[in-house]
Write a protein that holds these residues in place. Structure first.
Motif, PDB file in Angstrom:
ATOM      1  N   THR A  16       0.744  -1.032   0.008  1.00 49.10           N
ATOM      2  CA  THR A  16       0.176   0.031   0.067  1.00 49.10           C
ATOM      3  C   THR A  16       0.864   1.351   0.078  1.00 49.10           C
ATOM      4  O   THR A  16       1.702   1.454   0.973  1.00 49.10           O
ATOM      5  N   VAL A  17       0.906   2.136  -0.978  1.00 50.60           N
ATOM      6  CA  VAL A  17       1.620   3.309  -1.058  1.00 50.60           C
ATOM      7  C   VAL A  17       0.664   4.452  -0.646  1.00 50.60           C
ATOM      8  O   VAL A  17      -0.229   4.653  -1.307  1.00 50.60           O
ATOM      9  N   ILE A  18       1.236   5.159   0.259  1.00 49.30           N
ATOM     10  CA  ILE A  18       0.338   6.431   0.799  1.00 49.30           C
ATOM     11  C   ILE A  18       0.770   7.551  -0.115  1.00 49.30           C
ATOM     12  O   ILE A  18       1.943   7.854  -0.196  1.00 49.30           O
ATOM     13  N   ASP A  19      -0.166   7.947  -0.913  1.00 49.77           N
ATOM     14  CA  ASP A  19      -0.036   9.139  -1.795  1.00 49.77           C
ATOM     15  C   ASP A  19      -0.367  10.354  -1.121  1.00 49.77           C
ATOM     16  O   ASP A  19      -1.654  10.759  -0.969  1.00 49.77           O
ATOM     17  N   HIS A  20       0.418  11.140  -0.666  1.00 48.91           N
ATOM     18  CA  HIS A  20       0.403  12.368   0.208  1.00 48.91           C
ATOM     19  C   HIS A  20       0.341  13.809  -0.949  1.00 48.91           C
ATOM     20  O   HIS A  20       1.305  14.382  -0.926  1.00 48.91           O
ATOM     21  N   GLU A  21      -0.742  13.856  -1.885  1.00 46.93           N
ATOM     22  CA  GLU A  21      -0.923  15.077  -2.745  1.00 46.93           C
ATOM     23  C   GLU A  21       0.316  15.099  -3.646  1.00 46.93           C
ATOM     24  O   GLU A  21       0.720  16.033  -4.014  1.00 46.93           O
ATOM     25  N   SER A  22       0.774  13.934  -4.200  1.00 45.99           N
ATOM     26  CA  SER A  22       1.700  13.735  -5.213  1.00 45.99           C
ATOM     27  C   SER A  22       1.282  14.684  -6.475  1.00 45.99           C
ATOM     28  O   SER A  22       0.251  14.472  -6.919  1.00 45.99           O
ATOM     29  N   HIS A  23       2.229  15.261  -7.095  1.00 42.43           N
ATOM     30  CA  HIS A  23       2.111  16.061  -8.468  1.00 42.43           C
ATOM     31  C   HIS A  23       2.989  15.732  -9.588  1.00 42.43           C
ATOM     32  O   HIS A  23       2.674  16.256 -10.495  1.00 42.43           O
ATOM     33  N   GLU A  24       3.990  15.018  -9.058  1.00 43.67           N
ATOM     34  CA  GLU A  24       4.873  14.652 -10.322  1.00 43.67           C
ATOM     35  C   GLU A  24       4.459  13.720 -11.423  1.00 43.67           C
ATOM     36  O   GLU A  24       4.024  12.577 -10.794  1.00 43.67           O
ATOM     37  N   PRO A  25       4.346  14.071 -12.417  1.00 40.00           N
ATOM     38  CA  PRO A  25       3.680  13.102 -13.677  1.00 40.00           C
ATOM     39  C   PRO A  25       4.550  11.717 -13.638  1.00 40.00           C
ATOM     40  O   PRO A  25       3.750  10.946 -13.734  1.00 40.00           O
ATOM     41  N   ASP A  26       5.775  11.783 -13.504  1.00 36.67           N
ATOM     42  CA  ASP A  26       6.349  10.432 -13.730  1.00 36.67           C
ATOM     43  C   ASP A  26       5.835   9.457 -12.475  1.00 36.67           C
ATOM     44  O   ASP A  26       5.638   8.195 -12.856  1.00 36.67           O
ATOM     45  N   LEU A  27       5.970  10.178 -11.386  1.00 35.44           N
ATOM     46  CA  LEU A  27       5.382   9.337 -10.092  1.00 35.44           C
ATOM     47  C   LEU A  27       4.029   9.011 -10.215  1.00 35.44           C
ATOM     48  O   LEU A  27       3.593   7.585  -9.935  1.00 35.44           O
ATOM     49  N   LEU A  28       3.064   9.872 -10.602  1.00 35.73           N
ATOM     50  CA  LEU A  28       1.933   9.491 -10.851  1.00 35.73           C
ATOM     51  C   LEU A  28       1.373   8.328 -12.001  1.00 35.73           C
ATOM     52  O   LEU A  28       0.621   7.565 -11.561  1.00 35.73           O
ATOM     53  N   ASP A  29       2.225   8.398 -13.013  1.00 33.10           N
ATOM     54  CA  ASP A  29       2.109   7.585 -13.933  1.00 33.10           C
ATOM     55  C   ASP A  29       2.659   6.166 -13.505  1.00 33.10           C
ATOM     56  O   ASP A  29       1.971   5.126 -13.891  1.00 33.10           O
ATOM     57  N   LEU A  30       3.718   6.035 -12.975  1.00 34.10           N
ATOM     58  CA  LEU A  30       4.079   4.862 -12.123  1.00 34.10           C
ATOM     59  C   LEU A  30       3.166   4.332 -11.159  1.00 34.10           C
ATOM     60  O   LEU A  30       2.897   2.854 -11.354  1.00 34.10           O
ATOM     61  N   ARG A  33       0.297   2.746 -13.243  1.00 40.17           N
ATOM     62  CA  ARG A  33       0.624   1.428 -14.098  1.00 40.17           C
ATOM     63  C   ARG A  33       0.580   0.348 -12.873  1.00 40.17           C
ATOM     64  O   ARG A  33       0.128  -0.693 -13.238  1.00 40.17           O
ATOM     65  N   GLU A  34       1.412   0.687 -11.766  1.00 40.79           N
ATOM     66  CA  GLU A  34       1.545  -0.616 -10.861  1.00 40.79           C
ATOM     67  C   GLU A  34       0.172  -0.911 -10.269  1.00 40.79           C
ATOM     68  O   GLU A  34      -0.152  -2.085  -9.677  1.00 40.79           O
ATOM     69  N   SER A  35      -0.597   0.002  -9.755  1.00 45.17           N
ATOM     70  CA  SER A  35      -1.939  -0.158  -9.150  1.00 45.17           C
ATOM     71  C   SER A  35      -2.768  -0.997 -10.354  1.00 45.17           C
ATOM     72  O   SER A  35      -3.461  -2.026 -10.110  1.00 45.17           O
ATOM     73  N   ALA A  36      -2.672  -0.609 -11.653  1.00 40.74           N
ATOM     74  CA  ALA A  36      -3.662  -1.123 -12.708  1.00 40.74           C
ATOM     75  C   ALA A  36      -3.241  -2.667 -12.901  1.00 40.74           C
ATOM     76  O   ALA A  36      -4.031  -3.402 -13.241  1.00 40.74           O
ATOM     77  N   ALA A  37      -1.775  -2.803 -12.662  1.00 41.06           N
ATOM     78  CA  ALA A  37      -1.196  -4.089 -12.648  1.00 41.06           C
ATOM     79  C   ALA A  37      -1.569  -5.153 -11.519  1.00 41.06           C
ATOM     80  O   ALA A  37      -1.267  -6.276 -11.240  1.00 41.06           O
ATOM     81  N   GLU A  38      -2.308  -4.278 -10.490  1.00 45.30           N
ATOM     82  CA  GLU A  38      -2.431  -4.974  -9.077  1.00 45.30           C
ATOM     83  C   GLU A  38      -1.279  -5.564  -8.357  1.00 45.30           C
ATOM     84  O   GLU A  38      -1.175  -6.577  -7.819  1.00 45.30           O
ATOM     85  N   ARG A  39      -0.131  -4.707  -8.721  1.00 43.47           N
ATOM     86  CA  ARG A  39       1.099  -4.945  -7.821  1.00 43.47           C
ATOM     87  C   ARG A  39       1.134  -4.077  -6.567  1.00 43.47           C
ATOM     88  O   ARG A  39       1.945  -4.410  -5.725  1.00 43.47           O
ATOM     89  N   LEU A  40       0.328  -3.233  -6.314  1.00 36.90           N
ATOM     90  CA  LEU A  40       0.215  -2.377  -5.545  1.00 36.90           C
ATOM     91  C   LEU A  40      -1.168  -1.698  -5.231  1.00 36.90           C
ATOM     92  O   LEU A  40      -1.950  -1.696  -6.145  1.00 36.90           O
ATOM     93  N   ARG A  41      -1.509  -1.098  -4.270  1.00 35.14           N
ATOM     94  CA  ARG A  41      -2.615  -0.255  -3.784  1.00 35.14           C
ATOM     95  C   ARG A  41      -2.336   1.180  -3.597  1.00 35.14           C
ATOM     96  O   ARG A  41      -1.423   1.155  -2.660  1.00 35.14           O
ATOM     97  N   VAL A  42      -2.774   2.072  -4.149  1.00 32.22           N
ATOM     98  CA  VAL A  42      -2.702   3.376  -3.711  1.00 32.22           C
ATOM     99  C   VAL A  42      -3.598   3.892  -2.649  1.00 32.22           C
ATOM    100  O   VAL A  42      -4.874   4.010  -2.968  1.00 32.22           O
TER     101      VAL A  42
END
Length: 200
Positions: A16-30, A33-42
């Motif tokens: 589980t990745v805690i996303d505290h108001e991230s705004h970096e495009p590369d991070l949000l894309d990552l 992708r990882e969430s869609a592949a069910e490798r993590l949950r945001v």
């Protein structure tokens, strides 16, 4: 940092990745992708930074019996690190939390347990010692109990965490991990430093 199960030596986990108001495009894309592949949950978290509150909220959204708190700047794990942390709990039913040996990128020791003393309220044991140091009577290299360990990399039993009410949200930035460990010790649990698990 997203670790792989073959490096961790232990495959039975969810991320589980805690996303505290991230705004970096590369991070949000990552994360997408990882969430869609069910490798993590945001787990989205909004509002002022509060390490204790965001982790408490994320824990309530999960179901694991063990909780790994891992900062996003920790990397360079030793082989089978997660397996070794989990195995440490098998040594004694009193163990509630296990921490690791952490180094700075240049190699010096950043954390080898936390001690309380009369000079400062608390400090990391062997802070800034050389990477290859053994410590007083070899303590850097010995499995042992400490007053506390850092939540930068800490594995905690959920039942113990919940028994003491989790992190105290009155400590948003500092000392929330120290406070948690001290309350666990007061409740009769043990806090252990595992020197065979290393990270940077």
């Amino acid at each position: 940092m997203l670790f792989r199960s073959k490096d961790a030596g232990y495959g039975n986990y969810d991320i589980t990745v805690i996303d505290h108001e991230s705004h970096e495009p590369d991070l949000l894309d990552l994360l997408a992708r990882e969430s869609a592949a069910e490798r993590l949950r945001v787990f989205p978290y909004r509002g002022p930074f509060n390490f204790a509150a965001m982790n408490n909220a994320a824990v309530r959204s999960t179901g694991g019996s063990l909780l790994l708190f891992l900062n996003n700047d920790v990397d360079g794990f030793s082989p089978r690190w997660l397996e070794k942390l989990v195995a440490t709990f098998e040594l004694d039913d009193r163990i509630a939390a296990v921490g690791a040996l952490l180094h700075y990128p240049e190699g010096d020791i950043q954390h080898a347990g936390v001690v309380l003393n009369a000079k400062r309220l608390c400090q990391h044991a062997h802070y800034n010692w050389p990477a290859d140091a053994l410590g007083y009577r070899g303590r850097i290299r010995r499995l042992q109990e400490f007053s506390a360990v850092t939540a930068a990399l800490m594995l905690v039993r959920r039942d113990a965490f919940e028994a003491v009410g989790g992190f105290d949200e009155q400590f948003p930035d500092d000392y929330n991990d120290i406070d948690l460990c001290l309350r666990l010790r007061t409740a009769g649990f043990a806090i252990v430093y595992q020197p065979h698990v290393r990270a940077t």
